[in-house]
Design a protein around this motif. Structure first.
Motif, mmCIF file in Angstrom:
data_model
loop_
_atom_site.group_PDB
_atom_site.id
_atom_site.type_symbol
_atom_site.label_atom_id
_atom_site.label_comp_id
_atom_site.label_asym_id
_atom_site.label_seq_id
_atom_site.Cartn_x
_atom_site.Cartn_y
_atom_site.Cartn_z
ATOM 1 N N LEU A 1 0.948 -1.129 -0.020
ATOM 2 C CA LEU A 1 -0.053 0.037 0.076
ATOM 3 C C LEU A 1 0.707 1.115 -0.205
ATOM 4 N N ALA A 2 1.991 1.180 0.677
ATOM 5 C CA ALA A 2 2.893 2.321 0.716
ATOM 6 C C ALA A 2 3.458 2.391 -0.589
ATOM 7 N N ALA A 3 3.687 1.624 -1.587
ATOM 8 C CA ALA A 3 4.224 1.563 -2.793
ATOM 9 C C ALA A 3 3.186 2.445 -3.734
ATOM 10 N N TYR A 4 2.039 2.347 -3.450
ATOM 11 C CA TYR A 4 0.811 2.752 -4.106
ATOM 12 C C TYR A 4 0.114 3.673 -3.582
ATOM 13 N N PRO A 5 0.395 4.970 -3.220
ATOM 14 C CA PRO A 5 -0.232 5.932 -2.170
ATOM 15 C C PRO A 5 -1.435 6.654 -2.968
ATOM 16 N N ASP A 6 -1.431 6.584 -4.269
ATOM 17 C CA ASP A 6 -2.469 7.346 -4.979
ATOM 18 C C ASP A 6 -3.556 6.324 -5.581
ATOM 19 N N ARG A 7 -3.452 5.038 -5.305
ATOM 20 C CA ARG A 7 -4.652 3.968 -5.777
ATOM 21 C C ARG A 7 -4.924 3.281 -4.455
ATOM 22 N N SER A 8 -6.199 2.800 -4.667
ATOM 23 C CA SER A 8 -6.819 1.916 -3.766
ATOM 24 C C SER A 8 -6.246 0.342 -4.230
ATOM 25 N N CYS A 9 -6.116 -0.578 -3.413
ATOM 26 C CA CYS A 9 -5.592 -2.032 -3.853
ATOM 27 C C CYS A 9 -6.778 -3.054 -3.270
ATOM 28 N N SER A 10 -7.014 -3.725 -4.322
ATOM 29 C CA SER A 10 -8.133 -4.714 -4.013
ATOM 30 C C SER A 10 -7.391 -6.004 -3.193
ATOM 31 N N ILE A 11 -8.149 -6.517 -2.402
ATOM 32 C CA ILE A 11 -7.873 -7.843 -1.644
ATOM 33 C C ILE A 11 -7.249 -9.176 -2.672
ATOM 34 N N ALA A 12 -8.177 -8.871 -3.749
ATOM 35 C CA ALA A 12 -7.719 -10.178 -4.880
ATOM 36 C C ALA A 12 -6.493 -9.780 -5.633
ATOM 37 N N ASP A 13 -6.217 -8.404 -5.754
ATOM 38 C CA ASP A 13 -4.725 -8.022 -6.259
ATOM 39 C C ASP A 13 -3.615 -8.489 -5.632
ATOM 40 N N ALA B 1 -3.754 -10.449 -2.757
ATOM 41 C CA ALA B 1 -3.456 -11.870 -2.874
ATOM 42 C C ALA B 1 -2.926 -12.676 -3.866
ATOM 43 N N GLN B 2 -3.225 -12.289 -5.098
ATOM 44 C CA GLN B 2 -2.667 -12.889 -6.120
ATOM 45 C C GLN B 2 -1.183 -12.619 -6.344
ATOM 46 N N ARG B 3 -0.814 -11.587 -5.734
ATOM 47 C CA ARG B 3 0.595 -10.838 -5.996
ATOM 48 C C ARG B 3 1.362 -11.643 -5.020
ATOM 49 N N TYR B 4 1.111 -11.992 -3.837
ATOM 50 C CA TYR B 4 1.855 -12.734 -2.810
ATOM 51 C C TYR B 4 1.548 -14.178 -2.404
ATOM 52 N N ALA B 5 0.491 -14.403 -3.526
ATOM 53 C CA ALA B 5 0.255 -16.222 -3.328
ATOM 54 C C ALA B 5 -0.252 -16.174 -1.691
ATOM 55 N N ILE B 6 -1.172 -15.309 -1.387
ATOM 56 C CA ILE B 6 -1.601 -15.419 -0.012
ATOM 57 C C ILE B 6 -3.218 -15.960 -0.251
ATOM 58 N N SER B 7 -3.735 -16.505 0.811
ATOM 59 C CA SER B 7 -4.899 -16.930 0.903
ATOM 60 C C SER B 7 -6.078 -15.713 0.948
ATOM 61 N N HIS B 8 -6.976 -15.596 -0.126
ATOM 62 C CA HIS B 8 -7.924 -14.506 -0.002
ATOM 63 C C HIS B 8 -8.470 -14.348 1.666
ATOM 64 N N ASN B 9 -9.014 -15.493 2.194
ATOM 65 C CA ASN B 9 -9.639 -15.492 3.216
ATOM 66 C C ASN B 9 -8.797 -15.003 4.480
ATOM 67 N N HIS B 10 -7.290 -15.472 4.436
ATOM 68 C CA HIS B 10 -6.342 -15.196 5.296
ATOM 69 C C HIS B 10 -6.012 -13.745 5.201
ATOM 70 N N LEU B 11 -6.047 -13.137 4.094
ATOM 71 C CA LEU B 11 -5.700 -11.823 3.672
ATOM 72 C C LEU B 11 -6.828 -10.849 4.380
ATOM 73 N N GLY C 1 -2.386 -11.898 -15.115
ATOM 74 C CA GLY C 1 -1.573 -12.138 -14.089
ATOM 75 C C GLY C 1 0.203 -11.886 -14.070
ATOM 76 N N SER C 2 0.411 -11.048 -15.086
ATOM 77 C CA SER C 2 1.624 -10.826 -15.056
ATOM 78 C C SER C 2 1.851 -9.044 -14.845
ATOM 79 N N PRO C 3 2.886 -8.625 -14.455
ATOM 80 C CA PRO C 3 3.101 -7.052 -14.027
ATOM 81 C C PRO C 3 2.773 -6.206 -15.253
ATOM 82 N N THR C 4 2.143 -5.273 -15.190
ATOM 83 C CA THR C 4 2.025 -4.061 -16.171
ATOM 84 C C THR C 4 3.323 -3.632 -16.465
ATOM 85 N N SER C 5 3.495 -3.125 -17.722
ATOM 86 C CA SER C 5 4.865 -2.413 -18.115
ATOM 87 C C SER C 5 4.842 -1.103 -18.052
#
Length: 149
Positions: free
Chosen positions: A17-29, A31-41, A143-147
Motif C-alpha cells: 500500500l505504501a508503494a501505491y499511495p495514490d490508488r486503492s488496492c483490492s484484496i484479490a490483487d 492475494a494474487q501478488r503474494y500468493a496469500i489465501s484471500h480469506n487469510h488476507l 497475472g503478469s505485471p503491467t509494463s
C-alpha cells in the motif's frame, strides 16, 4: 525471534500500500501478488483497519489504502500489534523457573529487538527509489505485471 506469517503478511500489505499511495488496492490483487489465501488476507486487513493502519472503501473504485502517511506508521508498533505473544520460551511452566537467568536474558533480547524496530517507520523500510513500486507493479488481467508503471 521468528515472526508469524500473520505479521509477515501484514508488513507485506503495508509495504504494498505504501508503494501505491495514490490508488486503492483490492484484496484479490494483493492475494494474487503474494500468493496469500484471500480469506487469510481478509483477516489481516480487517485487523489492520481496526488498528487504524488502513482504510477501506467499497464499490467499483474501492479497495484498501494506508490510513496515514507511511512516516507515521511505526514498524515496531505494527509487529507488536500482529504478534500475539512475544515470549521466546515459556518459562512459567519450566522446572528451572526462578533458578536460571535465561528468561532475563531473553527478555533483554526481545527489548533490544523491538527497540531496533521502533527506530523505523514504514516510510523508512519502503524503498523510496521506485524499485519497490516496479517490483510489485499492478497485475494485468493475465497475472503478469503491467509494463507501464
Amino acid at each position: 525471534m521468528r515472526l508469524t506469517l500473520y505479521s509477515d503478511y501484514a508488513m507485506r500489505v503495508l509495504l504494498h500500500l505504501a508503494a501505491y499511495p495514490d490508488r486503492s488496492c483490492s484484496i484479490a490483487d494483493i492475494a494474487q501478488r503474494y500468493a496469500i489465501s484471500h480469506n487469510h488476507l481478509m483477516k489481516v486487513l480487517a485487523a489492520l483497519a481496526k488498528a487504524g493502519y488502513v482504510t477501506s472503501a467499497r464499490g467499483r473504485q474501492g479497495g484498501y489504502r494506508l490510513a496515514r502517511d507511511p512516516s507515521l506508521i511505526n514498524v515496531g508498533a505494527v509487529v507488536r500489534h500482529t504478534e500475539s505473544g512475544t515470549e521466546v520460551v515459556d518459562c512459567r511452566n519450566c522446572v528451572l523457573c526462578g533458578a536460571c537467568g535465561l528468561s532475563s536474558a531473553l527478555n533483554e533480547a526481545m527489548s533490544a529487538f523491538f527497540a531496533v524496530l521502533d527506530q523505523y517507520s514504514l516510510s523508512d523500510v519502503a524503498n523510496r527509489s521506485g524499485a519497490l513500486s516496479r517490483l510489485i507493479a499492478p497485475l494485468e488481467p493475465g497475472g503478469s505485471p503491467t509494463s507501464g508503471e
